[in-house]
Design an enzyme around this catalytic site. Structure first.
Site, PDB file in Angstrom:
ATOM      1  N   SER A 166       0.794  -1.225   0.000  1.00 20.60           N
ATOM      2  CA  SER A 166       0.000   0.000   0.000  1.00 20.60           C
ATOM      3  C   SER A 166       0.831   1.281   0.000  1.00 20.60           C
ATOM      4  CB  SER A 166      -0.949   0.001   1.195  1.00 20.60           C
ATOM      5  OG  SER A 166      -0.246  -0.103   2.408  1.00 20.60           O
TER       6      SER A 166
ATOM      7  N   HIS B 180      -5.319  -3.024  -2.873  1.00 21.25           N
ATOM      8  CA  HIS B 180      -4.913  -2.062  -3.912  1.00 21.25           C
ATOM      9  C   HIS B 180      -4.777  -2.692  -5.295  1.00 21.25           C
ATOM     10  CE1 HIS B 180      -4.228   1.015  -0.857  1.00 21.25           C
ATOM     11  NE2 HIS B 180      -3.821   0.004  -0.110  1.00 21.25           N
TER      12      HIS B 180
ATOM     13  N   LYS C 129     -11.752   1.261  -2.164  1.00 19.70           N
ATOM     14  CA  LYS C 129     -10.694   1.827  -3.007  1.00 19.70           C
ATOM     15  C   LYS C 129     -11.182   1.826  -4.463  1.00 19.70           C
ATOM     16  CE  LYS C 129      -7.241   1.082   0.457  1.00 19.70           C
ATOM     17  NZ  LYS C 129      -7.891   0.466   1.609  1.00 19.70           N
TER      18      LYS C 129
HETATM   19  N1  PMP Z   1      -5.359  -3.665   3.648  1.00 21.30           N
HETATM   20  C1  PMP Z   1      -4.634  -2.762   2.984  1.00 21.30           C
HETATM   21  C2  PMP Z   1      -3.450  -3.244   2.194  1.00 21.30           C
HETATM   22  C3  PMP Z   1      -4.969  -1.404   3.033  1.00 21.30           C
HETATM   23  O1  PMP Z   1      -4.236  -0.496   2.386  1.00 21.30           O
HETATM   24  C4  PMP Z   1      -6.099  -1.011   3.782  1.00 21.30           C
HETATM   25  C5  PMP Z   1      -6.595   0.421   3.857  1.00 21.30           C
HETATM   26  N2  PMP Z   1      -5.739   1.423   3.789  1.00 21.30           N
HETATM   27  C6  PMP Z   1      -6.806  -1.981   4.482  1.00 21.30           C
HETATM   28  C7  PMP Z   1      -6.429  -3.296   4.388  1.00 21.30           C
HETATM   29  C8  PMP Z   1      -7.974  -1.615   5.324  1.00 21.30           C
HETATM   30  O2  PMP Z   1      -9.123  -1.520   4.550  1.00 21.30           O
HETATM   31  P1  PMP Z   1     -10.310  -0.587   5.000  1.00 21.30           P
HETATM   32  O3  PMP Z   1      -9.896   0.802   4.672  1.00 21.30           O
HETATM   33  O4  PMP Z   1     -11.485  -1.068   4.226  1.00 21.30           O
HETATM   34  O5  PMP Z   1     -10.460  -0.798   6.472  1.00 21.30           O
END
Ligand code: PMP
Length: 390
Positions: free
Chosen positions: A178, A206, A241
């Site tokens: 991420s 992502h 996303k």
């Molecule tokens: N996994 C990854 C790799 C993320 O980047 C994120 C969010 N930034 C999440 C899980 C969490 O997802 P959510 O925003 O739906 O809680």
């Protein structure tokens, strides 16, 4: 002063340029957002396909809200599981090519719920050091033996797997990292999982919608949709996303979903998301699959940015995805560059420790941007290149 120690800690964060603040966005998401009365070109959202403020989705959400209500009223296992939740799960499973899928309130909750349900004291979780925080939290909470390996270092992972006597072995990785935008080598990881009889848990927050010809994410990118070892891969992705809505899902064999339904505490003990949101997510899924132009446009922006900055001193990461970080020397420099970009009407997030080991600007591109938006970002970055020395 009962909270004196907290104030002191905040002051330390301030001193180290690490204190976080929110900004109020006074508009819908999109290529342009309004912050403090200023219109900014937004290069920090994860709305990769430009669906977060899509008109079709907004109308569908409104219609579905009238039909299904605003709130779900209860958790899924009590009486909150409405027809749109079920339909979304079936559509997601079909899209990802699994028997079943289970919807969660957010990706954070999905990671917490799945890892704690699947692993316990007798088990081991093997995790990439750059995994998302929620995977780490899930692993810690599970009380399994938590082994982390250096980023994409499969030799170390193999040694860890070979020496483990755990009952269950679970390898957990981000499909697309991420904060770096690079990919986990899923075919090699799946081969290792098969060799050591482990399960492979892929958080494709992502990659889902972004990678692959029709948006089937990392699985499609790596040609794993039909792989013989596919059953040991547990796929998770978020809907906040590329899909533009909110929520997350885990996809896999029916037995896995039945088990999680009975054991994933962050699924069981929480109110179901509004059914109308599930209905909107189902339409988002259809658009994401069918509207190839969104991925094509995003790819063109990625290529333009990388080409545009190639001959500058900005150090781009080894990323071919919508996440294009630029390394900077210090947290202070990251903040200064981000502030200078804002003066030029550009919003680019400065990401600092402890979120990442090294400070960076995290540029994210979206199909919502125009080619001119990206050209303006490149031109402004070039103008500010001298700030890299400060
Ligand atoms: N996994 C990854 C790799 C993320 O980047 C994120 C969010 N930034 C999440 C899980 C969490 O997802 P959510 O925003 O739906 O809680």
């Amino acid at each position: 002063m009962p909270f004196h120690s907290l104030a002191q800690e905040l002051q330390h964060l301030d001193d180290a340029h690490l204190r976080r603040q929110r900004r109020i966005v006074d508009s819908a998401q999109g290529a342009k957002v309004i912050v403090n009365g200023q219109t900014l070109l937004n290069f920090c959202s994860n709305d990769y396909l430009g669906l977060a403020a899509d008109g079709d989705l907004a109308s569908h959400l409104a219609d579905a809200t009238h039909k299904w209500g605003v709130g779900s009223g209860a958790s899924h296992l009590v009486c909150g599981h409405q027809a749109p939740h079920e339909a979304l799960e079936r559509a997601l499973a079909a899209f990802i090519g699994t028997e079943a899928a289970l919807g969660f309130g957010t990706g954070y909750l999905a990671n917490l719920g799945v890892l704690t349900a699947l692993a316990g004291r007798e088990d081991a979780i093997f995790a990439d050091k750059l995994n998302h925080a929620s995977l780490n939290e899930g692993a810690l909470l599970s009380r399994a033996d938590f082994k982390r390996f250096p980023h994409n270092d499969l030799a170390t992972l193999e040694r860890q797997l070979a020496s483990s006597m755990a009952r269950r072995k679970l390898i957990a990785v981000d499909g697309v990292f991420s904060m770096d935008g690079d990919l986990a080598p899923l075919p090699d990881l799946l081969a290792l999982a098969a060799r050591y009889d482990a399960w492979l848990y892929v958080d494709d927050a992502h990659g889902f919608g972004v990678l692959g010809e029709s948006g089937q994410g990392s699985l499609q990118h790596w040609g794993l949709m039909q792989h013989p070892e596919r059953e040991r891969l547990i796929y998770m992705a978020t809907l906040g996303k590329a899909a533009g809505t909110a929520g997350a899902f885990v996809a896999g064999p029916q037995v896995l979903v039945d088990y999680l339904l009975n054991r994933a505490r962050s699924y069981i003990y929480t109110t179901a998301a509004p059914a109308a949101l599930a209905a909107a997510s189902q339409l988002a899924l259809r658009k994401l699959e069918e509207e190839h132009w969104r991925r094509q446009r995003l790819q063109a922006h990625i290529a333009a940015l990388r080409h545009g900055l190639a001959t500058t001193r900005y150090r781009l990461a080894n990323s071919t995805t919508a996440i294009q970080p630029i390394e900077v020397a210090s947290a202070a420099a990251a903040l200064a560059l981000s502030a200078a970009l804002q003066q030029h009407g550009l919003w680019v997030a400065a990401i600092r420790p402890p979120t990442v080991p090294t400070p960076r600007l995290r540029i994210t591109l979206s199909a919502a941007h125009t080619a001119d938006d990206v050209a303006y970002l490149i031109a402004t970055l070039k103008q500010l290149e001298g700030m890299l020395d400060s």
